[in-house]
Design a protein around this motif. Sequence first.
Motif, PDB file in Angstrom:
ATOM      1  N   SER A 177      18.056  47.650  37.805  1.00  0.00           N
ATOM      2  CA  SER A 177      17.515  47.470  39.146  1.00  0.00           C
ATOM      3  C   SER A 177      16.052  47.891  39.223  1.00  0.00           C
ATOM      4  O   SER A 177      15.293  47.371  40.060  1.00  0.00           O
ATOM      5  CB  SER A 177      18.344  48.247  40.177  1.00  0.00           C
ATOM      6  N   ASP A 225      14.315  46.953  31.675  1.00  0.00           N
ATOM      7  CA  ASP A 225      13.732  45.613  31.739  1.00  0.00           C
ATOM      8  C   ASP A 225      13.794  44.964  30.366  1.00  0.00           C
ATOM      9  O   ASP A 225      13.797  45.652  29.337  1.00  0.00           O
ATOM     10  CB  ASP A 225      12.272  45.726  32.204  1.00  0.00           C
ATOM     11  N   THR A 278      20.424  39.572  44.885  1.00  0.00           N
ATOM     12  CA  THR A 278      20.560  38.315  44.168  1.00  0.00           C
ATOM     13  C   THR A 278      20.580  38.553  42.663  1.00  0.00           C
ATOM     14  O   THR A 278      21.411  38.009  41.928  1.00  0.00           O
ATOM     15  CB  THR A 278      19.403  37.369  44.525  1.00  0.00           C
ATOM     16  N   SER A 279      19.663  39.370  42.193  1.00  0.00           N
ATOM     17  CA  SER A 279      19.529  39.601  40.754  1.00  0.00           C
ATOM     18  C   SER A 279      20.665  40.434  40.206  1.00  0.00           C
ATOM     19  O   SER A 279      21.220  40.137  39.136  1.00  0.00           O
ATOM     20  CB  SER A 279      18.187  40.283  40.469  1.00  0.00           C
ATOM     21  N   ILE A 288      14.158  44.891  37.966  1.00  0.00           N
ATOM     22  CA  ILE A 288      14.286  43.859  38.989  1.00  0.00           C
ATOM     23  C   ILE A 288      13.314  44.121  40.135  1.00  0.00           C
ATOM     24  O   ILE A 288      12.596  43.222  40.598  1.00  0.00           O
ATOM     25  CB  ILE A 288      15.738  43.800  39.491  1.00  0.00           C
ATOM     26  N   VAL A 307      16.322  40.187  47.300  1.00  0.00           N
ATOM     27  CA  VAL A 307      15.956  39.841  45.928  1.00  0.00           C
ATOM     28  C   VAL A 307      16.773  40.667  44.946  1.00  0.00           C
ATOM     29  O   VAL A 307      17.340  40.148  43.968  1.00  0.00           O
ATOM     30  CB  VAL A 307      14.455  40.064  45.689  1.00  0.00           C
ATOM     31  N   ALA A 351      10.051  41.769  41.030  1.00  0.00           N
ATOM     32  CA  ALA A 351      10.027  41.160  42.361  1.00  0.00           C
ATOM     33  C   ALA A 351       8.748  41.542  43.092  1.00  0.00           C
ATOM     34  O   ALA A 351       8.085  40.692  43.705  1.00  0.00           O
ATOM     35  CB  ALA A 351      11.251  41.601  43.156  1.00  0.00           C
ATOM     36  N   SER A 380      18.648  38.044  34.945  1.00  0.00           N
ATOM     37  CA  SER A 380      18.532  38.867  36.147  1.00  0.00           C
ATOM     38  C   SER A 380      17.080  39.048  36.566  1.00  0.00           C
ATOM     39  O   SER A 380      16.763  39.052  37.764  1.00  0.00           O
ATOM     40  CB  SER A 380      19.193  40.229  35.923  1.00  0.00           C
ATOM     41  N   ILE A 381      16.179  39.196  35.597  1.00  0.00           N
ATOM     42  CA  ILE A 381      14.765  39.360  35.911  1.00  0.00           C
ATOM     43  C   ILE A 381      14.180  38.038  36.389  1.00  0.00           C
ATOM     44  O   ILE A 381      13.398  37.986  37.356  1.00  0.00           O
ATOM     45  CB  ILE A 381      13.992  39.895  34.697  1.00  0.00           C
ATOM     46  N   ALA A 425      15.734  35.723  37.888  1.00  0.00           N
ATOM     47  CA  ALA A 425      16.249  35.507  39.242  1.00  0.00           C
ATOM     48  C   ALA A 425      15.461  36.306  40.262  1.00  0.00           C
ATOM     49  O   ALA A 425      15.223  35.835  41.386  1.00  0.00           O
ATOM     50  CB  ALA A 425      17.730  35.874  39.301  1.00  0.00           C
ATOM     51  N   SER A 426      15.058  37.524  39.891  1.00  0.00           N
ATOM     52  CA  SER A 426      14.302  38.345  40.843  1.00  0.00           C
ATOM     53  C   SER A 426      12.974  37.689  41.187  1.00  0.00           C
ATOM     54  O   SER A 426      12.556  37.681  42.349  1.00  0.00           O
ATOM     55  CB  SER A 426      14.083  39.756  40.278  1.00  0.00           C
ATOM     56  N   ARG A 427      12.311  37.107  40.207  1.00  0.00           N
ATOM     57  CA  ARG A 427      11.015  36.484  40.457  1.00  0.00           C
ATOM     58  C   ARG A 427      11.176  35.187  41.246  1.00  0.00           C
ATOM     59  O   ARG A 427      10.391  34.902  42.161  1.00  0.00           O
ATOM     60  CB  ARG A 427      10.291  36.252  39.142  1.00  0.00           C
TER      61      ARG A 427
END
Length: 270
Positions: free
Chosen positions: A237, A72, A99-100, A240, A96, A244, A79-80, A82-84
């Motif tokens: 991941s 992280d 996507t990330s 992510i 989710v 999420a 990428s993070i 995008a996850s949120r």
Amino acid sequence: MQDRQDKQAIEHWWRTSIIDMSPGRISFRGKPIEELIGTVSFPQMIWFMVIGEMPSEGQAKLLEAALVSAVDHGPQAPSIAASRMAATCGLGLNNVMATSLNMLGDVHGGAGEQCAELYYWVSEHIENGKTREDAVNLGLARWREERGKIVSGFGHRFHKPVDPRAPRLMALVRSAAKDGFVTGQFADIGETIQDQLARDRGGRPLAMNIDGATAVIFCELGFPPPLARGVFCLSRSVGILAHAWEQMQQGGRNKGPMPPKFLPEYQPEE
């Protein structure tokens, strides 16, 4: 006769040495799953599945360290973020994460692969009789000719002059080299590149970042460069998923990259 040929064609459509599965039986690379469960760590299993053999204890620990180090870097990492955002759009965790992970490209997520390529270029020059310093300069010259002035794996927009993850990873590599699990050659290469880049900047220090340090590990372990990105994706991941899930607990709907009262700047075409 035709039925037998059709059966063989179907069976041979996919060929794999990774898994042998039939009703009531699962075997990974010749080892029954029941022998692996409870006896093999997840990093060992990653290595075993991808490389095809079981790593030594020291190799597995280095891989695990690389995995832990890159999980992280906060919501400022695309990428993070995008996850949120995806979590507030009503997607399930699998969507989710997809996507990330799909945002991990050449710029965000690919630097470790690129840095590993540079390390291997330098290593080839050393194998051909060049000193490490000369090999580094040749490698950097090729890099700049092909890819420009920004050298993947070095420098960081937040962590200056030290990325706190890199010294710890490098210390683990040095310890593993002392114990004979790796050679330490790529640690030398990485640090020599770092020193040369600082000299190129008039002596101003430049961080070896997480990508530069994990690339050292992947090269020490003998991984081809594309696997550096693949393993980074496995590592990231975890972050992510964590972000999420946290966002889902916090709630929120349809959250974009900035609060609604702030709007992007409009620039009319000239």
